[in-house]
Design an enzyme around this catalytic site. Structure first.
Site, short mmCIF file in Angstrom:
data_model
loop_
_atom_site.label_atom_id
_atom_site.label_comp_id
_atom_site.label_asym_id
_atom_site.label_seq_id
_atom_site.Cartn_x
_atom_site.Cartn_y
_atom_site.Cartn_z
N LYS A 48 0.81 -1.24 -0.09
CA LYS A 48 0.21 0.11 0.02
C LYS A 48 0.91 1.29 0.06
O LYS A 48 1.85 1.33 0.67
CB LYS A 48 -0.96 0.08 1.33
CG LYS A 48 -1.73 1.18 1.72
CD LYS A 48 -2.90 0.99 0.70
CE LYS A 48 -3.78 2.50 0.79
NZ LYS A 48 -4.61 2.61 -0.40
N GLY A 49 0.56 2.38 -0.76
CA GLY A 49 1.35 3.47 -0.95
C GLY A 49 1.82 4.03 0.29
O GLY A 49 0.94 4.32 1.17
N ASN A 72 -12.90 3.52 -6.64
CA ASN A 72 -12.57 3.86 -5.34
C ASN A 72 -11.76 5.24 -5.06
O ASN A 72 -11.11 6.02 -5.93
CB ASN A 72 -11.34 2.83 -4.66
CG ASN A 72 -9.83 3.31 -4.93
OD1 ASN A 72 -9.46 4.01 -4.39
ND2 ASN A 72 -9.44 2.67 -6.15
N CYS A 133 -1.93 8.98 -8.71
CA CYS A 133 -3.28 8.59 -7.86
C CYS A 133 -4.09 9.79 -7.84
O CYS A 133 -4.05 10.93 -7.89
CB CYS A 133 -2.86 8.54 -6.21
SG CYS A 133 -4.29 8.32 -5.19
N THR A 196 -5.65 3.81 -11.75
CA THR A 196 -7.04 3.61 -12.21
C THR A 196 -7.26 4.80 -13.06
O THR A 196 -6.50 5.81 -12.97
CB THR A 196 -7.71 3.98 -10.69
OG1 THR A 196 -7.08 4.80 -10.07
CG2 THR A 196 -7.65 2.60 -9.93
#
Lengths: 309, 252
Positions: A48-49, A72, A133, A196
């Protein structure tokens, strides 16, 4: 499977035992899966980042399912790099996993400091820089849309670490070719894509956005054809190895990305649905190689046969 | 504290409508250990749409399998309702932290609608511990009272409220009651939980609530099911679904 060579060398000593990694944000810090599967069998675990300080993340609602997809808006909630190094990394190494640390910063200095702290620790095999992100106001995608900013981030990280660097790109960058050239010239060892896709859902009863942040990032099988096209294009001009991802659910999906030019792949949303799905993807890829008489996964990378003109 | 969870493809033993829109499915799957209030994630379709598993509270565990009561609310539960004996589906669980049942005091269960589901196992456990079982249960329509039949069958003292008929809510009953040093356990709609929490806070009573949210993974990795607590965002799936109401910082 006997006789098959599935190892992939991304950079220098950064060698994967197979091309299947689990994507950041979909596998926690790896430990959550330890009771369900042998995580040492994965090509790598991308955690996880991590940011310099713990991040609280976005208010709920943070997720909404859409046809064959998931939007998300987590907002990079994480425990911070120091707690990761102290509480998580020793345990995940004990389980035998190859660890890639995904990092995030709100400023260039923050990226560079997180990278420096990680390089001082034993057990991190590579750093994946998240400049893509869509769910944070500062940093993140802002760096991922502008080649000059992306170059600055990667240069700063390059100066703070000797670890191999993977730069994770957004599908939303206006000019991916300029972006790839920028991060290559800044010294990235590899490129991963796609993060994403910025996306949205609306509650028509209340005429409000479903997510607290209005928009989020779409993942899952719905984005696979788009991801594949982008990976194919980028592999066409990138000088460094390309790691492909976006909606991979099966070994055949993974093979599409490899044939398109990726040397390795990441599975993301699949991990949320089928915790040990990545291991099935590996088995299915091996079965294909066996059936086709392909001895080494490298033979498949970029092996796309173009139509005759 | 946490039990070991697994993912497994299991057989449907039965799947019957107990009332229009309400179903009981029995899975041929008996986990080693389940705490009342824990849940499972079911893949309601083997295809990619719907993509995610759906969370369901565990209703009962017996030697032949695991029972789940559910209401058809969307596409996932509609697909689940079509499964027949002998069909197979994928289960991940048991997940989350259940209700902690106190040794040193009695409890009051407060449920609204499908919030009844975890309390059947809570009541069985309380009886095993030699405690009394008291339930306040509210439903919107009279036909939904069937959901409380099993728990009443255990000998639970039940106060039943039908919103349409009685023009009352379960919290109205709780308000008139002496809570004393009993611990209140609640599961149901968000508005009801907040009201229960504020009544308990006003009386200085312990209150545990089971919270419902959308979930993706069910095991604390995607961080999609965040709930605000006095200690920052925590995950309903892994840190809950049962929380001490005080942690949720609700202001009545």
């Amino acid at each position: 499977m006997e006789g098959l060579n599935t190892t992939v060398q991304i950079a220098g000593g950064f060698v994967l035992k197979n091309p299947v990694m689990v994507a950041s944000g979909t596998f926690g810090y790896g430990l959550e899966f330890a009771g369900l599967m042998d995580i040492s069998l994965l090509g790598a675990v991308v955690v996880k980042g991590l940011s310099l300080r713990p991040r609280e993340g976005n208010p709920p609602p943070r997720i909404i399912e859409t046809p064959a997809g998931l939007i998300n808006a987590i907002g990079l909630q994480n425990i911070g790099v120091e707690r990761f190094l102290k509480d998580k990394l020793p345990e995940i190494k004990r389980l035998g996993a190859t660890v890639v640390a995904n990092i995030f910063g709100e400023s260039i200095d923050e990226y560079s400091e997180v990278a420096r702290l990680l390089s001082g620790a034993e057990g991190v095999s590579a750093i994946e820089i998240n400049i893509s992100c869509p769910n944070v106001k500062k940093g993140g995608l802002r760096f991922g849309q502008d080649p000059a900013s992306a170059r600055e981030v990667v240069e700063a990280v390059r100066k703070s670490t000797e670890l191999p660097i993977i730069t994770k790109l957004s599908p939303d960058a206006p000019d991916l070719k300029a972006m790839v050239e920028a991060v290559e010239s800044a010294g990235t060892d590899a490129i991963s894509l796609i993060n994403t896709i910025p996306a949205m859902a609306i509650d028509v009863e209340r005429r409000r956005p479903v997510l607290s942040t209005m928009t989020g990032g779409l993942s899952g099988p719905a984005i696979k054809p788009i991801a594949l096209r982008l990976v194919w294009q980028v592999a066409g001009f990138a000088k460094v190895p390309v790691i492909g991802m976006g909606g991979i659910m099966t070994g055949r999906d993974a093979l599409e990305f490899i044939i398109a030019g990726a040397c390795a792949i990441q599975v993301g949303t699949l991990n949320l649905v089928e915790p040990d799905g990545a291991l099935r993807v590996i088995r299915e890829m091996e079965a294909y190689m066996h059936k086709k008489g392909i001895r080494s996964i490298g033979e498949l990378t970029g092996s796309l046969v173009l139509p005759e003109r | 504290m946490t039990t070991i969870s697994i993912t497994e493809t299991v057989e449907v033993i039965s799947n019957i409508a107990i009332s229009p829109g309400y179903h009981r499915i029995t899975l041929g799957w008996t986990p080693l250990e389940v705490r009342p209030g824990q849940f499972v994630m079911l893949k309601t379709s083997p295809t990619m749409d719907p993509l995610l598993r759906r969370p369901f509270a565990i209703y009962n565990i017996h030697d032949d399998g695991t029972e789940i009561l559910y209401r058809v609310v969307g596409r996932g539960t509609a697909l689940l309702s079509r499964l027949k004996r002998g069909d197979r589906l994928d289960v991940l669980g048991p997940l989350g932290k259940g209700f902690e049942l106190p040794e040193d005091r009695e409890t009051i269960m407060v449920a609204g609608g499908m919030g009844i589901v975890p309390f059947y196992m809570v009541a069985k456990e309380l009886l095993k511990m030699g405690k009394t079982t008291q339930l306040i249960y509210g439903v919107r329509r009279e036909e939904e009272l069937i959901l409380a039949d099993d728990i009443i069958g255990l000998g639970t003292e039940a106060h039943l409220v039908v919103e349409e008929r009685d023009n009352m809510l379960p919290t109205d009953i709780l308000e008139e009651m002496t809570i004393g040093d009993r611990r209140v356990l609640a599961c149901g709609p968000g508005g009801m939980l907040k009201k229960v929490a504020s009544l308990c806070e006003a009386r200085g009573a312990e209150c545990m609530v089971s919270v419902e949210t959308s979930m993706a993974c069910g095991m604390g990795v995607c961080m999609g099911c965040a709930v605000k607590t006095t200690d920052g965002y925590r995950m309903v799936c892994a840190d809950g679904p049962v929380f001490d109401a005080k942690e949720l910082g609700w202001k009545g």
